[in-house]
Write a protein that holds these residues in place. Structure first.
Motif, short mmCIF file in Angstrom:
data_model
loop_
_atom_site.label_atom_id
_atom_site.label_comp_id
_atom_site.label_asym_id
_atom_site.label_seq_id
_atom_site.Cartn_x
_atom_site.Cartn_y
_atom_site.Cartn_z
N VAL A 171 0.85 -1.19 0.00
CA VAL A 171 0.00 0.00 0.00
C VAL A 171 0.88 1.24 0.00
O VAL A 171 1.77 1.37 0.84
CB VAL A 171 -0.92 0.03 1.24
N ASP A 172 0.65 2.14 -0.95
CA ASP A 172 1.37 3.41 -0.99
C ASP A 172 0.71 4.37 -0.01
O ASP A 172 -0.42 4.82 -0.22
CB ASP A 172 1.34 4.00 -2.40
N LEU A 173 1.42 4.69 1.07
CA LEU A 173 0.89 5.62 2.08
C LEU A 173 1.18 7.07 1.70
O LEU A 173 0.34 7.95 1.89
CB LEU A 173 1.50 5.30 3.44
N ILE A 174 2.39 7.28 1.20
CA ILE A 174 2.84 8.61 0.76
C ILE A 174 3.39 8.46 -0.65
O ILE A 174 4.21 7.57 -0.91
CB ILE A 174 3.95 9.17 1.68
N THR A 175 2.97 9.32 -1.56
CA THR A 175 3.49 9.29 -2.94
C THR A 175 3.90 10.70 -3.34
O THR A 175 3.07 11.62 -3.30
CB THR A 175 2.43 8.76 -3.93
N GLY A 176 5.16 10.87 -3.70
CA GLY A 176 5.64 12.20 -4.08
C GLY A 176 5.47 13.21 -2.96
O GLY A 176 5.21 14.39 -3.22
N GLY A 177 5.63 12.74 -1.72
CA GLY A 177 5.51 13.64 -0.57
C GLY A 177 4.10 13.97 -0.16
O GLY A 177 3.88 14.76 0.76
N ILE A 178 3.10 13.35 -0.81
CA ILE A 178 1.68 13.64 -0.54
C ILE A 178 1.00 12.38 -0.02
O ILE A 178 1.19 11.29 -0.56
CB ILE A 178 0.97 14.14 -1.82
N GLN B 166 13.09 6.93 -2.29
CA GLN B 166 13.30 8.28 -2.83
C GLN B 166 13.98 8.22 -4.19
O GLN B 166 14.69 7.26 -4.50
CB GLN B 166 14.14 9.11 -1.85
N TYR B 167 13.76 9.27 -4.97
CA TYR B 167 14.30 9.34 -6.33
C TYR B 167 15.14 10.60 -6.46
O TYR B 167 14.74 11.69 -6.03
CB TYR B 167 13.19 9.34 -7.36
N VAL B 168 16.31 10.44 -7.06
CA VAL B 168 17.21 11.56 -7.31
C VAL B 168 17.43 11.66 -8.81
O VAL B 168 17.93 10.71 -9.43
CB VAL B 168 18.56 11.37 -6.58
N ASN B 169 17.03 12.80 -9.37
CA ASN B 169 17.14 13.00 -10.83
C ASN B 169 16.46 11.86 -11.59
O ASN B 169 16.98 11.38 -12.61
CB ASN B 169 18.61 13.12 -11.24
N GLY B 170 15.33 11.41 -11.06
CA GLY B 170 14.56 10.37 -11.74
C GLY B 170 15.05 8.96 -11.47
O GLY B 170 14.43 8.00 -11.92
N LYS B 171 16.14 8.81 -10.72
CA LYS B 171 16.69 7.50 -10.43
C LYS B 171 16.38 7.11 -8.98
O LYS B 171 16.53 7.92 -8.07
CB LYS B 171 18.21 7.47 -10.67
#
Length: 258
Positions: free
Chosen positions: A64-71, A107-112
């Motif tokens: 389950v995704d609880l937080i996605t993109g900080g939201i 987490q993703y850094v520059n899309g990675k």
């Protein structure tokens, strides 16, 4: 026999690495009703690329995704109890026994995608039942009982690690204890009957059964969870007499960790 010993040793090494963090896992022990913060090991300036994922091997649902993109994902059942810290740690308010399981910060850094931060949350919970009532209640409520009746407090550790409880107790050193106000182990008092068991969802169940006495007003019993003799968290139960001893008795819980 040698093969079995090798397997046992391998399992012990793996589990020890999990609990010491060498495998990237962080283990957090918390009591029912408390608030907890799960670290993301964040190295970013903001949390816009942060995702928190929850999973439980005993659950019928997938991750389950609880937080996605900080939201926060408002479709999750616990979203009202969740918040994100400035360092991307996940806060969970009023923890319940259903919150135990694995939480992954991604987490993703520059899309990675960067390395995951995995946190295994273990929840300590106490429920109460008595001979004067056919039902039991959780540690978030009060149960009315009468002096002279027996009361059973069930202290339960909810955990999801993929390892047997035997490993947790014998090799890792996780232990539950019922103690009095002075911290004395109640196993030494013949007034209390203490039994240990386990099931599919609760790694350790430690029940305390006794008969209430008139002098039990304000008496406190505490279930402690220790790891290698170090206190991790605890749940307190205090007997409160709201009426004369020949009337009803209320057992009101007070939950407090370390």
């Amino acid at each position: 026999m040698a093969d079995k010993c090798d397997l046992c040793l391998l399992g012990l090494i793996i589990l020890s690495s999990l609990l010491t963090g060498t495998s990237g896992y962080d283990h957090v022990f918390i009591s029912f009703g408390e608030n907890v913060s799960l670290s993301c090991n964040n190295a970013l300036s903001d949390c816009n690329s942060t995702t928190w994922i929850y999973s439980n091997s005993f659950s019928d649902s997938a991750e389950v995704d609880l937080i996605t993109g900080g939201i926060k994902n408002k479709d999750s059942e616990r979203h009202e109890r969740l918040s994100l810290e400035s360092d991307c740690s996940l806060n969970i308010k009023n923890v319940t026994e259903e919150d135990y399981g694995l939480y992954t910060c991604r987490q993703y850094v520059n899309g990675k995608q960067g390395p995951d931060a995995d946190v295994s949350l273990h929840v300590l919970h106490v429920s109460v039942s008595s001979s004067s009532s056919s039902s039991s209640s959780s540690s978030s409520s009060q149960t009315e009982i009468s002096p002279g009746h027996s009361v059973t407090l069930s202290c339960q550790l909810y955990t999801d690690t993929g390892f047997s409880c035997d490993y947790w107790v014998r090799y890792v050193g996780v232990e539950l204890l019922w103690v009095n106000q002075a911290g004395v182990d109640l196993k030494t008092d013949s007034r209390y009957q203490i039994l240990s068991s386990s099931d599919q969802y609760r790694c350790i169940i430690l029940t305390l059964t006794t008969t209430l006495l008139n002098e039990d007003d304000n008496r406190e019993w505490r279930c402690q969870l220790t790891h290698r003799d170090q206190l991790e968290t605890s749940v307190r139960y205090t007997v409160k007499y709201s009426a004369p001893a020949d009337s009803t008795t209320a057992v009101s819980p007070s939950t407090r960790g370390t």
